[in-house]
Design a protein around this motif. Structure first.
Motif, PDB file in Angstrom:
ATOM      1  N   GLY A  11       0.368  -1.279   0.257  1.00 31.46           N
ATOM      2  CA  GLY A  11       0.283   0.368   0.208  1.00 31.46           C
ATOM      3  C   GLY A  11       0.909   1.621   0.097  1.00 31.46           C
ATOM      4  N   SER A  12       2.020   1.188   0.274  1.00 31.80           N
ATOM      5  CA  SER A  12       3.099   2.833   0.360  1.00 31.80           C
ATOM      6  C   SER A  12       3.790   2.343  -0.734  1.00 31.80           C
ATOM      7  CB  SER A  12       4.548   2.314   1.422  1.00 31.80           C
ATOM      8  OG  SER A  12       3.396   1.852   3.027  1.00 31.80           O
ATOM      9  N   PHE A  13       3.488   1.521  -1.187  1.00 30.13           N
ATOM     10  CA  PHE A  13       3.727   1.424  -2.395  1.00 30.13           C
ATOM     11  C   PHE A  13       3.588   1.997  -4.063  1.00 30.13           C
ATOM     12  CE2 PHE A  13       7.363  -1.124  -1.513  1.00 30.13           C
ATOM     13  CZ  PHE A  13       8.691  -0.735  -2.608  1.00 30.13           C
ATOM     14  N   ALA A  14       2.126   1.510  -3.366  1.00 27.59           N
ATOM     15  CA  ALA A  14       0.563   2.154  -4.500  1.00 27.59           C
ATOM     16  C   ALA A  14       0.576   3.315  -4.378  1.00 27.59           C
ATOM     17  CB  ALA A  14      -0.283   0.771  -3.710  1.00 27.59           C
ATOM     18  N   ILE A  15       0.320   3.853  -3.307  1.00 28.65           N
ATOM     19  CA  ILE A  15      -0.747   5.561  -2.461  1.00 28.65           C
ATOM     20  C   ILE A  15       0.956   7.046  -2.834  1.00 28.65           C
ATOM     21  CG2 ILE A  15      -0.852   7.147  -1.001  1.00 28.65           C
ATOM     22  CD1 ILE A  15      -1.640   4.197   0.247  1.00 28.65           C
ATOM     23  N   ALA A  16       2.486   6.287  -2.956  1.00 33.07           N
ATOM     24  CA  ALA A  16       3.347   7.087  -3.414  1.00 33.07           C
ATOM     25  C   ALA A  16       3.792   6.877  -4.950  1.00 33.07           C
ATOM     26  CB  ALA A  16       4.700   6.520  -3.172  1.00 33.07           C
ATOM     27  N   ILE A  17       2.438   6.653  -6.143  1.00 33.93           N
ATOM     28  CA  ILE A  17       3.327   6.300  -7.330  1.00 33.93           C
ATOM     29  C   ILE A  17       2.576   7.187  -7.997  1.00 33.93           C
ATOM     30  CG2 ILE A  17       2.892   4.869  -9.043  1.00 33.93           C
ATOM     31  CD1 ILE A  17       3.658   1.846  -7.522  1.00 33.93           C
ATOM     32  N   PRO A  18       1.398   8.026  -7.611  1.00 35.59           N
ATOM     33  CA  PRO A  18       0.716   8.469  -8.839  1.00 35.59           C
ATOM     34  C   PRO A  18       0.698   9.873  -8.964  1.00 35.59           C
ATOM     35  CG  PRO A  18      -1.192   7.228  -6.976  1.00 35.59           C
ATOM     36  CD  PRO A  18      -0.136   6.559  -6.959  1.00 35.59           C
ATOM     37  N   ILE A  19       1.166  10.650  -7.518  1.00 35.22           N
ATOM     38  CA  ILE A  19       1.610  12.335  -8.007  1.00 35.22           C
ATOM     39  C   ILE A  19       3.202  12.359  -7.858  1.00 35.22           C
ATOM     40  CG2 ILE A  19       2.450  14.153  -5.667  1.00 35.22           C
ATOM     41  CD1 ILE A  19      -0.034  13.057  -3.928  1.00 35.22           C
ATOM     42  N   PRO A  20       3.623  11.315  -8.184  1.00 29.37           N
ATOM     43  CA  PRO A  20       5.019  11.712  -8.933  1.00 29.37           C
ATOM     44  C   PRO A  20       4.696  11.523  -9.963  1.00 29.37           C
ATOM     45  CG  PRO A  20       5.405  10.550  -6.763  1.00 29.37           C
ATOM     46  CD  PRO A  20       4.272  10.356  -6.850  1.00 29.37           C
ATOM     47  N   VAL A  21       3.817  10.640 -10.141  1.00 27.83           N
ATOM     48  CA  VAL A  21       3.656  10.286 -11.943  1.00 27.83           C
ATOM     49  C   VAL A  21       3.453  11.875 -12.313  1.00 27.83           C
ATOM     50  CG1 VAL A  21       3.268   8.951 -13.645  1.00 27.83           C
ATOM     51  CG2 VAL A  21       4.372   7.910 -11.992  1.00 27.83           C
ATOM     52  N   ASP A  22       2.457  11.484 -12.378  1.00 31.90           N
ATOM     53  CA  ASP A  22       1.296  13.148 -12.311  1.00 31.90           C
ATOM     54  C   ASP A  22       2.462  14.689 -12.449  1.00 31.90           C
ATOM     55  OD1 ASP A  22      -1.032  15.103 -13.490  1.00 31.90           O
ATOM     56  OD2 ASP A  22      -0.961  15.591 -11.424  1.00 31.90           O
ATOM     57  N   HIS A  23       2.922  15.015 -11.575  1.00 32.69           N
ATOM     58  CA  HIS A  23       4.225  15.818 -11.314  1.00 32.69           C
ATOM     59  C   HIS A  23       5.409  15.169 -12.099  1.00 32.69           C
ATOM     60  CE1 HIS A  23       2.885  18.419  -7.716  1.00 32.69           C
ATOM     61  NE2 HIS A  23       3.020  17.154  -7.169  1.00 32.69           N
ATOM     62  N   THR A  24       5.985  14.274 -12.694  1.00 34.15           N
ATOM     63  CA  THR A  24       6.837  14.283 -13.487  1.00 34.15           C
ATOM     64  C   THR A  24       6.259  14.465 -15.274  1.00 34.15           C
ATOM     65  OG1 THR A  24       7.960  12.738 -12.640  1.00 34.15           O
ATOM     66  CG2 THR A  24       8.670  12.952 -14.902  1.00 34.15           C
ATOM     67  N   TYR A  25       5.492  14.747 -15.236  1.00 31.72           N
ATOM     68  CA  TYR A  25       4.394  14.915 -16.442  1.00 31.72           C
ATOM     69  C   TYR A  25       4.222  16.180 -16.781  1.00 31.72           C
ATOM     70  CZ  TYR A  25       0.525  14.737 -20.121  1.00 31.72           C
ATOM     71  OH  TYR A  25       0.095  15.676 -21.702  1.00 31.72           O
ATOM     72  N   GLN A  26       3.574  16.411 -15.913  1.00 33.72           N
ATOM     73  CA  GLN A  26       3.277  17.740 -16.188  1.00 33.72           C
ATOM     74  C   GLN A  26       4.543  19.223 -15.396  1.00 33.72           C
ATOM     75  OE1 GLN A  26      -0.121  19.680 -15.951  1.00 33.72           O
ATOM     76  NE2 GLN A  26      -0.588  17.642 -15.787  1.00 33.72           N
ATOM     77  N   ILE A  27       5.828  18.400 -15.390  1.00 34.35           N
ATOM     78  CA  ILE A  27       6.505  19.352 -15.064  1.00 34.35           C
ATOM     79  C   ILE A  27       7.746  18.856 -16.554  1.00 34.35           C
ATOM     80  CG2 ILE A  27       9.264  19.739 -13.921  1.00 34.35           C
ATOM     81  CD1 ILE A  27       7.983  19.197 -11.164  1.00 34.35           C
ATOM     82  N   PHE A  28       8.108  18.227 -16.770  1.00 37.86           N
ATOM     83  CA  PHE A  28       8.408  17.898 -18.672  1.00 37.86           C
ATOM     84  C   PHE A  28       7.425  18.466 -19.737  1.00 37.86           C
ATOM     85  CE2 PHE A  28      11.422  16.052 -15.846  1.00 37.86           C
ATOM     86  CZ  PHE A  28      12.599  16.189 -16.001  1.00 37.86           C
ATOM     87  N   SER A  29       6.231  18.815 -18.833  1.00 43.38           N
ATOM     88  CA  SER A  29       5.415  19.003 -20.350  1.00 43.38           C
ATOM     89  C   SER A  29       5.828  20.715 -20.353  1.00 43.38           C
ATOM     90  CB  SER A  29       3.729  19.048 -20.063  1.00 43.38           C
ATOM     91  OG  SER A  29       4.067  17.546 -19.672  1.00 43.38           O
ATOM     92  N   LEU A  30       6.641  21.273 -19.999  1.00 41.64           N
ATOM     93  CA  LEU A  30       6.485  22.859 -19.055  1.00 41.64           C
ATOM     94  C   LEU A  30       8.097  23.520 -20.557  1.00 41.64           C
ATOM     95  CD1 LEU A  30       6.978  23.122 -15.668  1.00 41.64           C
ATOM     96  CD2 LEU A  30       5.049  24.247 -16.965  1.00 41.64           C
ATOM     97  N   SER A  31       7.551  24.468 -21.495  1.00 40.88           N
ATOM     98  CA  SER A  31       8.575  24.934 -21.872  1.00 40.88           C
ATOM     99  C   SER A  31      10.253  25.305 -21.464  1.00 40.88           C
ATOM    100  CB  SER A  31       8.365  25.736 -23.166  1.00 40.88           C
ATOM    101  OG  SER A  31       6.970  25.577 -23.671  1.00 40.88           O
ATOM    102  N   PHE A  32      11.049  24.571 -21.809  1.00 38.58           N
ATOM    103  CA  PHE A  32      12.215  24.894 -20.798  1.00 38.58           C
ATOM    104  C   PHE A  32      13.264  25.832 -21.704  1.00 38.58           C
ATOM    105  CE2 PHE A  32      10.620  21.149 -18.839  1.00 38.58           C
ATOM    106  CZ  PHE A  32      11.003  21.288 -17.849  1.00 38.58           C
ATOM    107  N   CYS A  33      13.142  27.077 -21.569  1.00 37.24           N
ATOM    108  CA  CYS A  33      13.768  28.637 -22.228  1.00 37.24           C
ATOM    109  C   CYS A  33      14.444  29.182 -21.849  1.00 37.24           C
ATOM    110  CB  CYS A  33      12.790  29.182 -23.175  1.00 37.24           C
ATOM    111  SG  CYS A  33      11.760  30.382 -21.888  1.00 37.24           S
TER     112      CYS A  33
END
Length: 326
Positions: free
Chosen positions: A162-184
């Motif tokens: 359960g500790s693993f399962a709860i911890a996965i969604p938020i980091p995955v979403d954060h990674t997607y959101q941050i690397f969808s940004l433009s880096f200029c």
């Protein structure tokens, strides 16, 4: 840094004009390249630290598996925590050692995203697992008669999974959101691994929503387990103070103090890094804090759990003579 130009096609219907977007193919981890004269010295120190972490946590995992007296829920959780610590440092340290050796910090866009995602997942899992370990101590001290019934092997495995399962969604979403940004602003990450704060500094445009999402999710991942730990230990301390004998109090405090030390080491440095006000931005201090909870805390954990625990020290005394005899 290599760049690729993506051209949006003209659409007559919507009258969209041609726009050129710059998408980074790779970043450069600055790390400690600003002190090149010390790179071999730092390489030796961090290699030694990495070996100590692998050895220390590996021994904890080994003795808790082979020693019959350590086949209890508490040591089951300690084993999993030690495994997480090995994963934690293996996500960042080998990469940093390679960069110190070559003095090149080039890391591909996708490798950077992967590193950050796994780092956040393991870190979040540790937060929840520390809360689980506090609950285990709460049941053991406050409800000792029901402890074997409540903390059975099935529940222990479910709590870890359960500790693993709860911890996965938020980091995955954060990674997607941050690397969808433009880096200029730049392609140089002033850090020794891909982490959220230094990457957000490179993003262009309005990133207020991203910053708030990071802040809120950090509150959720860090604060909620920490509050659960505080509640558990407030009940534990209250129960310990009501024990009739000093011997019982000493033993109870001894079994809990190791866990509390690890909690404050981990949560203290991580909270300062991710929850500090935006106005406080000292990049050198940020690197030192990250070094503390990514490298030094995993070094201390095996020492804390072994040197302060009579069961573990006894198992070590039995294990090493047996190993030498072989």
């Amino acid at each position: 840094m290599q760049l690729r130009n993506v051209t949006l096609p003209k659409e007559n219907k919507w009258k969209i004009t041609e726009i050129n977007l710059t998408v980074p193919v790779e970043f450069v981890l600055v790390g400690f390249s600003d002190i090149p004269k010390l790179h071999w010295f730092l390489f030796g120190i961090f290699l030694f630290i990495y070996m100590i972490i692998l050895l220390g946590n590996g021994i904890v995992i080994l003795i808790t598996k082979v020693e019959p007296t350590l086949q209890t829920p508490m040591y089951f959780f300690i084993t999993n925590f030690s495994f997480l610590e090995i994963c934690y440092v293996s996500i960042t340290l080998p990469r940093m050692l390679m960069d110190l050796c070559t003095l090149k910090g080039n890391i591909s866009f996708h490798a950077c995203a992967t590193q950050m995602c796994f780092f956040l997942i393991v870190g979040a899992t540790e937060c929840f697992l520390l809360a689980v370990m506090a609950y285990d101590r709460y049941v053991a001290i406050c409800n000792p008669l029901y402890y074997p019934l409540i903390m059975n092997h099935k529940l222990c495995k479910q709590l870890v999974v359960g500790s693993f399962a709860i911890a996965i969604p938020i980091p995955v979403d954060h990674t997607y959101q941050i690397f969808s940004l433009s880096f200029c602003k730049s392609y140089k990450i002033n850090h020794f691994f891909c982490d959220i704060p230094p990457l957000l500094k490179l993003a262009c445009g309005d990133i207020f929503v991203n910053e708030m999402m990071v802040y809120l999710s950090t509150l959720l991942i860090v604060t909620v387990p920490f509050l659960l730990i505080l509640v558990s230990y407030s009940r534990i301390i209250s129960t310990i103070l009501n024990l009739p004998s000093n011997t019982g109090r000493t033993k109870a405090f001894s079994t809990c103090s190791s866990h509390l030390i690890v909690v404050f080491l981990f949560y203290g440095s991580a909270s300062i890094t991710y929850l500090k006000p935006k106005s406080i931005e000292y990049e050198g201090t940020e690197k030192i804090l990250c070094l503390f909870y990514t490298t030094l805390t995993p070094v201390f954990n095996p020492l804390i759990y072994s040197l302060r625990n009579k069961d573990v020290t006894g198992a070590l005394r039995k294990f090493f003579p047996t190993l030498l005899a072989l």
